[in-house]
Design an enzyme around this catalytic site. Structure first.
Site, short mmCIF file in Angstrom:
data_model
loop_
_atom_site.label_atom_id
_atom_site.label_comp_id
_atom_site.label_asym_id
_atom_site.label_seq_id
_atom_site.Cartn_x
_atom_site.Cartn_y
_atom_site.Cartn_z
N HIS A 56 21.86 7.49 -30.85
CA HIS A 56 21.92 8.25 -32.10
C HIS A 56 21.65 7.36 -33.31
O HIS A 56 21.99 7.71 -34.42
CB HIS A 56 23.29 8.90 -32.27
CG HIS A 56 23.75 9.69 -31.08
ND1 HIS A 56 23.01 10.74 -30.60
CD2 HIS A 56 24.83 9.57 -30.28
CE1 HIS A 56 23.65 11.24 -29.54
NE2 HIS A 56 24.74 10.55 -29.33
N HIS A 218 22.45 15.35 -27.64
CA HIS A 218 22.45 14.61 -26.37
C HIS A 218 21.43 15.16 -25.39
O HIS A 218 21.57 15.02 -24.19
CB HIS A 218 23.83 14.66 -25.71
CG HIS A 218 24.87 14.03 -26.56
ND1 HIS A 218 25.60 14.75 -27.46
CD2 HIS A 218 25.28 12.75 -26.65
CE1 HIS A 218 26.44 13.92 -28.08
NE2 HIS A 218 26.26 12.72 -27.61
#
Lengths: 330, 204
Positions: A56, A218
């Site tokens: 991320h 995700h």
């Protein structure tokens, strides 16, 4: 899928060595996977520790520095870090004023941070936790793991970080972090699936000409798939989804966030549409941030996060910050 | 009676099984999760194997507690705390007896499974590892073979379920039609137990 890596097993460690080399303001423990601001512990200051799966970036290590996080704990790709990392981070940054854990609401992160909080308290560190859960795409949140933590993480880390830097005590920093989370909502869309280094192929199959609405960060598929929409249509859909839930009665800070593979040219064009919708709905954008901040590896797409602010939160947002990924006012 | 060596061999068999099935677990996880269950458990059980081989604990309880600690320290995600807690609490319930009967293990496993349910806030039918573990712990009172069959059937039964916990729950209706990766790896753990018994010459 071609990737700029050596082997999947070392991607996180390799990136940490690169972060260490690029950012002398950080102390990076590659072996134990803890990134700490170099001047920690800062006397009398509440420390902020966050962490989560890797993939991320720049979240969370890119937000370590004066005015934001004290430390970050990167896990494996899309996997929460382990309790030892948070305990080590907390011990490294605690000045005695206490530590706030900022936890994105995913089952793994919640469980590991909870174990870490217990262990850290056994070692005499005062720890409180705040959960970030801003993703309105998760409906039925009573029957699921609850809303995911996404773009609001940046708002919580920045605004609570500014309060801590000013010397606010732990209860105050925690209360501000909670109020920022409660005032924030996000919605994300994917224009492509994501490929993790370990798997090497896309985690879901998104045919050309379609997009996923309501995705997480995700590579988990979204709730709904539709024929491809224009930037204008996506902005209408995403902003309305956020506004319907947030119902702001004052100005907002806007985050137009790229998922990793969408060019800034497209993100800025999308931001123009987001601003149009906001003004049509009578919502004032007090500040706007556009860029790749809470990403999902090589996913194409974007998310919109709005945070309703009062004068105090806006002042803390504008306060100086000096991290690898956010810096202004110093 | 089952001694520390039996539990050591169980954990080794589980590690072998996770090695073989890692890609399959990751495939299942990419359908309704985030495509890392296989690689995460692989990393965790490799650490378990190394720790047990380095300094083999002397009691069944100590074997499981050490294995659980290794999983918590190396797996991350939800699986680390959940599997770690399963083994630690089962091991703790076994106490420091040098040998335990199957019936004692069945009771201890029940304690471990209850701890997992409490930690994750899940119950039977939520499409989680509990759907394999709850029936397995109960059937272990009958025999190792029954536990294995119950775990496999439990994992299969997750296919039509709607996920209510963990990352698959974000998918809502779209989680239906996929076998739960956690229930699948739980069945592998119970299968490894039954195989360890089979290899040591039958029901203890």
């Amino acid at each position: 899928m071609r990737m700029l890596i050596n082997v999947p097993e070392t991607v996180v460690a390799d990136a940490l060595r690169g972060i260490a080399a690029a950012h002398p303001g950080l102390t990076v423990d590659v072996e134990n996977r803890v990134v700490v601001r170099r001047d920690a512990p800062v006397a009398g200051k509440v420390a902020l520790v966050s962490g989560g799966g890797s993939g991320h970036e720049p979240l969370h290590a890119g937000f370590v520095g004066p005015g934001m996080l004290s430390a970050a704990c990167p896990g494996e790709v899309f996997t929460s870090p382990v309790p030892d990392q948070m305990v080590r981070a907390a011990a490294a940054v605690d000045s005695g004023a206490g530590v706030l854990f900022i936890v994105k609401n995913y089952t793994g992160d919640v469980l590991n941070f909870e174990m870490a909080a217990e262990l850290a308290e056994d070692e005499g560190v005062q720890v409180t936790q705040v959960l970030v859960n801003d993703d309105v795409a998760v409906t039925d949140s009573l029957f699921t793991a609850g809303r995911r933590g996404t773009g609001a993480t940046l708002f919580v880390e920045k605004i609570a970080g500014a309060a801590a830097e000013e010397g606010a005590p732990l209860e105050r920093v925690e209360a501000i972090a909670r109020s920022v989370n409660e005032a924030s909502r996000s919605f994300g869309v994917a224009l492509s699936a994501v490929t993790t280094p370990a798997k090497g192929s896309p985690t879901f199959d998104l045919p050309p000409g379609e997009l996923e609405l309501g995705i997480g960060i995700h590579g988990e598929p979204g709730r709904e798939r539709r024929p491809m929409m224009t930037s204008r249509e996506i902005a209408d859909f995403a902003v309305d989804a956020v506004l319907e839930d947030l119902r702001p009665r004052g100005p907002v800070i806007v985050l137009v966030n790229g998922m990793g593979a969408t060019p800034l040219l497209e993100l800025y064009g999308f931001n123009a549409e987001v601003q149009r919708v906001l003004s049509e709905r009578g919502v004032v954008a007090a500040r706007t941030l556009v860029g790749n901040y809470v990403t999902s590896l090589d996913m194409a797409g974007c998310s919109v996060t709005l945070c309703q602010v009062d004068e105090e939160l806006l002042r803390l947002w504008d306060a100086p910050v000096e991290t690898p990924a956010l810096r202004w006012g110093r | 009676m089952l001694d520390a060596d039996f539990f050591h061999r169980w954990m080794t068999a589980a590690a072998d099984s996770v090695d073989r099935e890692a890609n399959h677990l990751t495939e299942l996880d990419s359908a309704i999760g985030d495509a890392d269950h296989g690689s995460n458990l692989h990393r965790g059980f490799a650490a378990v194997r190394a720790a047990l081989d380095k300094e083999p604990p002397q009691t069944p309880g100590a074997v499981l507690m050490l294995a659980g600690r290794q999983l918590i320290a190396t797996v991350g995600g939800a699986s680390g705390p959940l599997y770690g807690t399963l083994l630690r609490r089962t091991g703790k319930a076994l106490g420091d007896a040098p040998r335990v009967a199957r019936q004692q293990l069945a009771e201890a496993l029940g304690v471990g499974v209850a701890a997992v349910a409490q930690m994750g806030g899940a119950q039977a039918g939520d499409k989680t590892m509990l759907d394999a573990l709850l029936p397995a712990a109960e059937a272990l009172g009958t025999s190792f073979g029954a536990a294995r069959e119950a775990a496999d059937a439990g994992a299969l039964a997750t296919v039509p379920m709607l996920a209510r916990k963990g990352r698959a729950s974000y998918l809502g209706e779209r989680s239906i039609g996929h076998q739960d990766p956690g229930a699948t790896s739980s069945a592998l753990l119970i299968t490894a137990l039954a195989e360890t018994d089979g290899a040591s010459g039958g029901d203890a």
